[in-house]
Design an enzyme around this catalytic site. Structure first.
Site, mmCIF file in Angstrom:
data_model
loop_
_atom_site.group_PDB
_atom_site.id
_atom_site.type_symbol
_atom_site.label_atom_id
_atom_site.label_comp_id
_atom_site.label_asym_id
_atom_site.label_seq_id
_atom_site.Cartn_x
_atom_site.Cartn_y
_atom_site.Cartn_z
ATOM 1 N N LYS A 39 44.223 4.539 -0.107
ATOM 2 C CA LYS A 39 44.697 5.020 -1.402
ATOM 3 C C LYS A 39 43.689 4.797 -2.519
ATOM 4 O O LYS A 39 43.987 5.045 -3.679
ATOM 5 C CB LYS A 39 46.007 4.319 -1.742
ATOM 6 C CG LYS A 39 47.072 4.513 -0.685
ATOM 7 C CD LYS A 39 48.220 3.589 -0.931
ATOM 8 C CE LYS A 39 49.021 3.399 0.326
ATOM 9 N NZ LYS A 39 49.947 2.295 0.206
ATOM 10 N N SER A 130 54.635 -0.391 -6.387
ATOM 11 C CA SER A 130 55.748 -1.330 -6.271
ATOM 12 C C SER A 130 55.307 -2.783 -6.319
ATOM 13 O O SER A 130 56.019 -3.634 -6.827
ATOM 14 C CB SER A 130 56.540 -1.047 -4.993
ATOM 15 O OG SER A 130 55.662 -1.013 -3.888
ATOM 16 N N ALA A 162 50.900 -9.142 -1.397
ATOM 17 C CA ALA A 162 51.382 -8.839 -0.039
ATOM 18 C C ALA A 162 52.344 -9.908 0.471
ATOM 19 O O ALA A 162 53.237 -9.616 1.267
ATOM 20 C CB ALA A 162 50.202 -8.687 0.915
ATOM 21 N N CYS A 165 55.728 -8.920 -2.107
ATOM 22 C CA CYS A 165 56.326 -7.582 -2.150
ATOM 23 C C CYS A 165 56.430 -6.987 -0.744
ATOM 24 O O CYS A 165 55.421 -6.854 -0.061
ATOM 25 C CB CYS A 165 55.472 -6.668 -3.037
ATOM 26 S SG CYS A 165 56.083 -4.964 -3.108
ATOM 27 N N THR A 168 54.123 -3.967 0.084
ATOM 28 C CA THR A 168 52.678 -4.183 0.032
ATOM 29 C C THR A 168 52.251 -4.911 1.288
ATOM 30 O O THR A 168 52.875 -5.897 1.677
ATOM 31 C CB THR A 168 52.303 -5.035 -1.202
ATOM 32 O OG1 THR A 168 52.816 -4.395 -2.371
ATOM 33 C CG2 THR A 168 50.798 -5.208 -1.323
#
Length: 180
Positions: A39, A130, A162, A165, A168
């Site tokens: 991304k 998010s 990470a 969340c 993630t």
């Protein structure tokens, strides 16, 4: 069900900029569909890094439009960002796109949205997606209390995001641009 879930983080210091993105794509609230999505990408002669959160197809449309704006304005990141944001807000087709972008070069970090926002953070740290709030908080703490270079800050902050969340993951892609 909606595909969602990502975290993009950018940190700028006097040494340059680092932009990181995780690889997770989630379907709804329960199924991780992909773990290694990319991304974060380099564009415009490798002088600009761009990261996205939101719909992938929409993001690629915006990538193409943004790169065209960079070409039109000779690589001027701020001008290209403002012009893209104006088009994004005014154009009937573009208004429907569901994505947010972080764009950066060696001296600027900007957050772009379909609402016409072009935001340059005061401290050179921006995050979307998010897990963005978690990564943002971790990066700001690391920036204020360590002498780490931008790459290390984004790597450690993304690792913290990470851990917290569920949208993630720890498959992080980092792109850096050193300040000349």
């Amino acid at each position: 069900m909606q595909l969602r879930g990502t975290t993009i983080l950018a940190v700028r210091t006097d040494a340059g900029v680092a932009v990181a993105g995780d690889g997770q794509v989630t379907l709804g609230q329960a199924v991780a569909m992909k773990h290694g999505a990319r991304k974060v990408r380099r564009i415009y002669k490798d002088r600009v890094v761009i990261g996205f959160a939101g719909s992938t197809a929409d993001a690629f449309t915006l990538f193409e439009r943004f790169e065209a704006k960079l070409e039109e304005f000779g690589g001027n990141l701020v001008r290209a960002s403002v012009e893209l944001a104006k088009d994004w807000r005014k154009d009937k087709y573009l208004r429907r796109l569901e994505a947010m972008l972080i764009v950066a070069d060696a001296t600027n970090v900007l957050l772009l949205s379909g609402n016409g926002d072009v935001i340059e953070p005061d401290d050179g740290v921006a995050a979307i997606g998010s897990g963005g709030p978690y990564a943002l908080a971790a990066a700001r703490a690391l920036l204020r209390h360590t002498d780490m270079p931008p790459r290390e800050i984004v790597e450690k902050a993304m690792a913290i995001a990470a851990e917290i969340c569920v949208y993630t993951n720890d498959r992080i892609v980092v792109e850096t641009i050193d300040r000349a």
